[in-house]
Design an enzyme around this catalytic site. Structure first.
Site, PDB file in Angstrom:
ATOM      1  N   LYS A  94       0.937  -1.191  -0.002  1.00  0.00           N
ATOM      2  CA  LYS A  94      -0.134  -0.167  -0.026  1.00  0.00           C
ATOM      3  C   LYS A  94       0.830   1.376   0.141  1.00  0.00           C
ATOM      4  CE  LYS A  94      -4.041   2.306   2.810  1.00  0.00           C
ATOM      5  NZ  LYS A  94      -4.698   1.990   3.882  1.00  0.00           N
ATOM      6  N   SER A 169      -9.278   2.356   3.122  1.00  0.00           N
ATOM      7  CA  SER A 169      -8.036   2.883   2.066  1.00  0.00           C
ATOM      8  C   SER A 169      -7.204   1.918   1.463  1.00  0.00           C
ATOM      9  CB  SER A 169      -7.436   4.016   2.851  1.00  0.00           C
ATOM     10  OG  SER A 169      -6.579   3.572   3.774  1.00  0.00           O
ATOM     11  N   SER A 193      -9.481   0.151   7.149  1.00  0.00           N
ATOM     12  CA  SER A 193      -8.830   0.244   6.036  1.00  0.00           C
ATOM     13  C   SER A 193      -8.388  -0.867   5.488  1.00  0.00           C
ATOM     14  CB  SER A 193      -7.953   1.403   6.115  1.00  0.00           C
ATOM     15  OG  SER A 193      -8.549   2.605   6.039  1.00  0.00           O
TER      16      SER A 193
END
Length: 497
Positions: A94, A169, A193
């Site tokens: 990420k 996210s 997330s």
């Protein structure tokens, strides 16, 4: 078999590319000399390129370095020199997590020139294990919301339906795993997330106990400072356990890091006889969609069929926990992360992000500390709960994936909810408590979108989560179900594995 919210059986064929294999399958294939790391990386990159074109899941490709690493490992395997437990396993990272020499935009226009010169601890651990980093995946700005849309990368979409959001996210991470772009993704989770996008994309996501996986050297800005966890997103329970064994560890650079010895996790399927599972469909106050309620109730029946003793129980949290506890903490920490930035500096940010920062700047120190006291009360409520049960199960999210490009939904089953965080009422209380939690698929809604089941356990009791998840996975084999996007031709036949 998994069913959608209307009771229909969901079934999809299996993609053919090596990128769709689990980590355990890839490692077994290497042992049999069925294929090489270069074979796996080439097909994983092809899948990433196709998925990115459709879903917008990749921020920064690292394909040339990945191919070079694969060639080196292929040669070492032929010479019998490979020793790392994850040698040749493709992994995505990420974009909130540092990879040395690779841009770390973190979804923010403020970071357009930022390139870290050090690996995050999890990246160092993965590289040392022999894993191959393929790319950085999309996130929203500073991880502030539960989708992966940002001013830097635009909108990230769901491989089950490109009109829907991937969630966030860690949205690019979950979308790529769901679409067969390698077996392991590293995400972060401040208010849900990892679990929200994993639920929306129909994969397994684990938020470990706070401090079990070091966040050092972190991300700049360090948003969700006291809330964020780092963990794996995978298609199978076994892969998540293997990944956690590698990335968990003590690191002095992270003051929250726990000084624990290396841990091993067993995902062997055994009956859940004697496991006490508390269950709550709404935590006593949350609005939940009818399809999610139906899937959750069916999941409870499956857990009982596996031997678990299920009782309707929960922590009894304050219904005002979002406004009075989470927001003063989370929004203040978001604001603190950009404390040196002016309104003009944030002009390129999303309006919703600027609103969060503004709200955070207006909370007083007293309000932040008072919220910390209420946070302690929530923690005590979970302590008391785990005197009665071994694990808590809830829906992961109160809704399924909504339209791409939206912040969230503002009504659920006719009830008004906070559009930022109100539709995910089950994830962020677990961050406040620092507990471990996982999500795994448990069904589909009437539109064929995945629904997730959240499993929460006592601090450092990831083994109980893996035990329950492995039993559920055996009874409800979700990894056999693939989104339409993953069914594109991906190269080498899976049968070769």
């Amino acid at each position: 078999m998994m069913t959608d919210g209307s009771g229909r059986t969901a079934s999809l064929p299996t993609p053919t590319g090596l990128g769709a294999l689990s980590a355990t399958e890839i490692l077994a294939g290497y042992k049999r000399k069925a294929f090489t790391p270069r074979d796996v990386v080439d097909e994983t990159i092809a899948a990433l390129e196709a998925t990115d074109a459709a879903c917008n899941a990749v921020v920064t490709p690292m394909y040339e370095q990945a191919r070079a690493d694969a060639d080196r490992l292929t040669k070492e395997m032929r010479n019998g020199e490979v020793k790392g437990p994850f040698a040749g396993i493709p992994v995505t990272i990420k974009d909130l997590v540092f990879v040395a020499g690779v841009p770390a935009y973190g979804g923010s226009p403020l970071n357009k020139a930022f390139v870290p010169d050090v690996d995050a601890a999890v990246v160092s651990a993965l590289k040392a294990s022999g894993a191959i980093i393929t790319c950085k995946t999309t996130t929203c700005e500073s991880g502030y919301k539960l989708t992966a849309d940002s001013p830097v990368t635009g909108t990230t979409r769901n491989p089950w339906n490109l009109d829907r959001t991937s969630g966030g996210s860690s949205g690019g991470a979950a979308a790529a795993i769901a679409a067969g772009c390698g077996p392991i993704a590293i995400g972060t989770d401040g208010v849900g997330s990892i679990r929200v996008p994993s639920s929306f994309c129909g994969v397994f996501g684990l938020k470990p106990t706070f401090g079990l996986v070091p966040r050092s050297p972190g991300f700049s800005p360090p948003s969700w400072a006291s809330l964020a966890h780092t963990g794996p997103i995978t298609r199978t329970v076994a892969d998540a356990a293997l990944a956690l064994e590698i990335i968990a560890g003590y690191d002095l650079r992270d003051p929250a890091s726990l000084p624990l010895s290396p841990r091993r996790f067993d995902t062997k399927v055994v009956p859940l006889n004697g496991v006490r599972v508390g269950a709550s469909v709404d935590l006593g106050y949350a609005a939940v969609s009818p399809d999610v309620r139906a899937a959750f109730n069916k999941a409870l029946a499956i857990l009982e069929s596996c031997g678990a003793k299920v009782s309707m129980d929960g922590p009894g949290l304050d219904p005002g926990i979002l406004e009075h506890t989470l927001k003063p903490i989370a929004f203040t920490e978001q604001a603190a992360a950009v404390a040196s930035r002016t309104t003009a500096d944030l002009a390129g940010s999303e309006t919703d992000y600027r609103d969060v920062v503004s709200a955070g700047r207006h909370y007083s120190g007293t309000e932040y500390i008072e919220a910390g006291y209420r946070r302690g009360q929530a923690r005590t409520a979970f302590l008391k709960l785990f005197e009665r049960v071994d694990a808590l199960v809830t829906p992961t999210v109160a809704v399924t994936a909504f339209e791409a490009g939206r912040l969230g939904v503002d009504r659920i089953d006719g009830i008004a909810v906070d559009p930022h965080l109100g539709w995910s009422p089950f994830t962020w209380p677990i961050n406040l408590a620092g507990l471990p939690a996982a999500t795994l698929p448990c069904g589909f809604d009437r539109d064929g979108m995945p629904i997730g089941l959240q499993i929460v356990a006592h601090w450092l009791d990831e083994p109980t989560i893996f035990r329950i998840a492995a039993a559920f996975e055996e009874a409800q084999p979700w990894s056999r179900f693939w989104p339409p996007l993953a069914l594109r031709e991906q190269g080498r036949a899976r049968a070769k594995a």
